[in-house]
Enzyme design. Structure first.
Site, PDB file in Angstrom:
ATOM      1  N   THR A   1       6.568  -2.465  -2.863  1.00 54.56           N
ATOM      2  CA  THR A   1       7.339  -3.587  -3.424  1.00 54.56           C
ATOM      3  C   THR A   1       6.339  -4.651  -3.559  1.00 54.56           C
ATOM      4  O   THR A   1       6.226  -5.544  -2.744  1.00 54.56           O
ATOM      5  CB  THR A   1       8.408  -4.161  -2.533  1.00 54.56           C
ATOM      6  OG1 THR A   1       9.390  -3.191  -2.368  1.00 54.56           O
ATOM      7  CG2 THR A   1       9.095  -5.359  -3.162  1.00 54.56           C
TER       8      THR A   1
ATOM      9  N   ASN B   1      13.959  -5.534   9.099  1.00 61.39           N
ATOM     10  CA  ASN B   1      14.531  -4.494   8.247  1.00 61.39           C
ATOM     11  C   ASN B   1      15.859  -3.927   8.708  1.00 61.39           C
ATOM     12  O   ASN B   1      16.528  -3.226   7.952  1.00 61.39           O
ATOM     13  CB  ASN B   1      13.523  -3.371   8.055  1.00 61.39           C
ATOM     14  CG  ASN B   1      12.433  -3.815   7.123  1.00 61.39           C
ATOM     15  OD1 ASN B   1      12.715  -4.135   5.980  1.00 61.39           O
ATOM     16  ND2 ASN B   1      11.216  -3.885   7.625  1.00 61.39           N
TER      17      ASN B   1
ATOM     18  N   SER C   1      17.630  -5.968   1.340  1.00 63.71           N
ATOM     19  CA  SER C   1      16.872  -6.049   0.094  1.00 63.71           C
ATOM     20  C   SER C   1      15.791  -5.003   0.117  1.00 63.71           C
ATOM     21  O   SER C   1      15.419  -4.533   1.155  1.00 63.71           O
ATOM     22  CB  SER C   1      16.259  -7.422  -0.081  1.00 63.71           C
ATOM     23  OG  SER C   1      15.478  -7.427  -1.242  1.00 63.71           O
TER      24      SER C   1
ATOM     25  N   LYS D   1       2.792 -10.726  -4.525  1.00 63.08           N
ATOM     26  CA  LYS D   1       3.791 -10.783  -3.463  1.00 63.08           C
ATOM     27  C   LYS D   1       3.963  -9.379  -2.903  1.00 63.08           C
ATOM     28  O   LYS D   1       3.728  -8.379  -3.581  1.00 63.08           O
ATOM     29  CB  LYS D   1       5.128 -11.334  -3.951  1.00 63.08           C
ATOM     30  CG  LYS D   1       5.869 -10.510  -4.976  1.00 63.08           C
ATOM     31  CD  LYS D   1       6.750  -9.379  -4.483  1.00 63.08           C
ATOM     32  CE  LYS D   1       7.712  -9.759  -3.404  1.00 63.08           C
ATOM     33  NZ  LYS D   1       8.589  -8.553  -3.103  1.00 63.08           N
TER      34      LYS D   1
ATOM     35  N   GLU E   1       5.433  -6.877   7.180  1.00 60.46           N
ATOM     36  CA  GLU E   1       6.600  -7.297   7.954  1.00 60.46           C
ATOM     37  C   GLU E   1       6.362  -7.051   9.438  1.00 60.46           C
ATOM     38  O   GLU E   1       6.163  -5.925   9.879  1.00 60.46           O
ATOM     39  CB  GLU E   1       7.852  -6.575   7.444  1.00 60.46           C
ATOM     40  CG  GLU E   1       8.234  -7.083   6.053  1.00 60.46           C
ATOM     41  CD  GLU E   1       9.338  -6.296   5.377  1.00 60.46           C
ATOM     42  OE1 GLU E   1       9.893  -6.809   4.409  1.00 60.46           O
ATOM     43  OE2 GLU E   1       9.625  -5.165   5.802  1.00 60.46           O
TER      44      GLU E   1
ATOM     45  N   THR F   1       9.604 -12.667  -1.590  1.00 64.05           N
ATOM     46  CA  THR F   1      10.899 -12.272  -1.004  1.00 64.05           C
ATOM     47  C   THR F   1      10.768 -12.401   0.524  1.00 64.05           C
ATOM     48  O   THR F   1      10.995 -13.475   1.056  1.00 64.05           O
ATOM     49  CB  THR F   1      11.339 -10.856  -1.440  1.00 64.05           C
ATOM     50  OG1 THR F   1      10.320  -9.915  -1.112  1.00 64.05           O
ATOM     51  CG2 THR F   1      11.637 -10.814  -2.928  1.00 64.05           C
TER      52      THR F   1
END
Lengths: 412, 412
Positions: free
Chosen positions: B197, B407, B412, B186, B283, B160
């Protein structure tokens, strides 16, 4: 110091009346900051009752350890607070610095050492030279007062990354007399429940016993400073102290009767206002968020759920982006460790029912219903978790580039 | 999808050998992403043993709930994974979508529904249409394979916000034969212990009993995926699953003898590598941080202390700013809830003794000793908390403007 005042700051510092038996003064130690007052002196009439709540961290700073000990006496004559050096993780040197401050203050007022309280905020791990502090105390005592300018100077002197001074005042009728509760606080980052890099001081002319004072302060702190979070980081130096001079001359409050409740309400109003001002000054904050949790197993569970959501970086960044991303709220709720009935969850954003019964509401249209609302500065989110009767409100702010800017550079 | 690959990414995807009994294929559902594969199909020879670890959140997604149930059978023929829609907080619709996927996969292989496992990742709260997934399965089965291109396509199809595909492989000698463990994962944000996640899938040709497979997987997950954090946010969809075809023909592993230990080591090596790759793709990450805690009451306490430090926004922003701000480490340590002996704390940064015995080391000079080190991409911090023998290593990354950018905008 930040150059720019938070966009969420109140319009002005409140009008704060004198509290009989309290005198305040501020000075410049030059220890870290230049060209601004960084030292607060407060002195109280003999017999002033003190109560305090302190950080629960295992790495408590030297001044916190001193106050916890001194609190056993229940009486205070002086408070000394410096900004710029936290005197935390400073080993035996730190305790010696505190002792020097306490000795100097006790000498000025000719009082017992245990009647002197100290607090520090600022950089951790740098030994603090107590001499510039001790040297200033006699002259501060000589010119201390309690007019509105003194309150505001006091609130400013304890600031670190704060962008505005935080004050609040309330009154109550007790034993037929009006008593006043006035206070100020500092805090902006490292803000989390169980205090924060957060110092709060409240002063009242009410006469109140030490036991009741401690109980009411602890409860009010629980519903105010322990219900806010900026970044989930508890500090080494957090404290909230209350000083009650008794100068109002009311019959001494000793139990939670009608008079006790009236005083407690005024105290909670001041602490809650100060706590929310701390969130409004959250590092980098552009939005103030009120999160109400209902339907939890009990009130404590509701607060833990609320704080888990309020501390979620994904929820906080979504709010920064004006994104009504309730999926992230659901994800954060789930990991709180508390019971949550997913198939009965109800989520309101700005009063609009977004989700219920474990799924998005069929009539909900983000663009139509909440997109404009999310662009505002005041965001209200309400979640019912469908288990019981527990309720809590927590306050937080968004997580923005401003937070990164402040904390990737500022050493403190 | 992020345009730019993480600066911490490995040089290339590893060479991954075929695993006998495993066939992989990917396809394009068009459900959310355009112009990229977003669906993974894996099929296994009859008798393949399955083990799984799942998110502990109370708001688990529909596919997670299905897998938890199906796992009781201990056998797997197929795995279906889609990216772009998490099928989480989708109420009864979500369960129906899963059922449709499972029915379609079971029809392709003529197997029991309980032998089909599904996983989803992506946006929360949006009902997922299962038809584009179901429609693709027959053709994916028809062209499935297990060469290096298939591994890499599989690892890419489940991404993602990931900026690079994550794969790892290891071998072990078991019963005189070489067995292979290969996997991919992932994950990039919403990464926290108790999964994230984060989807991880490992495949092996080893023959192993279901009970031992589950025990070894749970332990390896504990030391890998449960020891990393990007932002402290656990997800609704996390899972790690292992599929063991038994095609290597070794005597079935059923206990923790030498063969069992050899297999466990290979499994842990793969999971640990994948977990660290997830952190490297955190991230906005620009620095990879290894945090070793020693001297805790026990290993679990050490990990809780490590994760508290690793999740501290103030520690993470300091690292982003190349600031050796060990005061923030002390502050974070203190609030972990675990026992810490402040007067025996020792902190090393990049092998340099920074603090000991509750204060900064007298010879420590930040500019001389660690300023350059902090500018690097690999940061090692070691803390001894002076209580007992507990040890843990956790991995995290810094908190940067990149995290906010991703973010505050990405839904998502």
């Amino acid at each position: 110091m930040s150059a720019k005042t938070s966009p969420l700051a109140p319009a002005s510092f409140p009008d704060m009346p004198p509290i009989a038996g309290v005198r305040l003064a501020t000075g410049m130690t030059g220890l870290r900051y230049k060209g601004r007052d960084d030292l607060l002196w407060a002195e109280f009439v003999p017999g002033t009752v003190v109560a305090g709540c302190f950080t629960t961290t295992a790495t408590r700073a030297a001044p916190v350890r001193w106050c916890e000990t001194a609190l056993a006496g229940g009486r205070a004559r002086a408070l000394v607070v410096n900004a710029g050096n936290a005197n935390a993780f400073t080993g035996p040197t730190g305790a010696r610095s505190v002792a020097a401050e306490v000795d100097a203050a006790a000498a000025v007022l000719d009082c017992a050492r245990e009647e002197v309280f100290v607090a520090s905020t600022g950089v951790i791990g740098v030994p603090m030279d107590p001499r510039p502090i001790a040297d200033l105390l006699p002259q501060l005592s000589g010119r201390a007062g309690c007019d509105n300018a003194a309150w505001q100077a006091a609130a400013r002197s304890i600031m670190t990354t704060d962008t505005f001074p935080k004050g609040s005042v309330a009154t109550a009728t007790v034993d037929g007399r009006t008593v006043t509760v006035a206070g100020f606080a500092k805090g902006s980052g490292m803000i989390a429940p169980n205090m924060a890099t957060m110092l709060g001081f409240v002063f009242t002319d009410a006469a109140i016993g030490a036991t009741l004072a401690q109980r009411l302060l602890a409860r009010a702190v629980d519903r105010s400073f322990n219900a806010i979070t900026v970044d989930g980081d508890t500090s080494t130096n957090d404290c909230v102290m209350m000083f009650a001079t008794g100068a109002a001359g009311n019959r001494v409050l000793a139990e939670e009767d009608a008079d006790g409740a009236a005083f407690a309400a005024a105290l909670e109003a001041v602490l809650s206002d100060l706590a929310r001002q701390v969130v409004r000054d959250g590092e980098g904050a552009t939005k103030f968020v009120t999160l109400t949790i209902t339907g939890a197993e009990n009130d404590a569970a509701a607060r833990r759920i609320g704080l888990t959501v309020a501390n979620s970086p994904l929820v906080k960044t979504a709010i920064a982006g004006s994104d009504a991303n309730w999926g992230r709220i659901v994800a954060a709720l789930g990991r709180s460790g508390e019971r949550v009935a997913e198939d009965r969850l109800r989520i309101h954003i700005g009063g609009v029912l977004v989700a219920e019964n474990g799924a998005v509401h069929p009539d909900y249209d983000e663009k139509v219903h909440v997109a404009d609302y999310m662009k505002g500065e005041e965001i209200e989110i309400a979640v019912d978790v469908g288990i019981g009767e527990g309720v809590a409100t927590v306050w937080t702010c968004d997580l923005t580039h401003g937070y990164i800017e402040i904390n990737a550079d500022y050493r403190s």
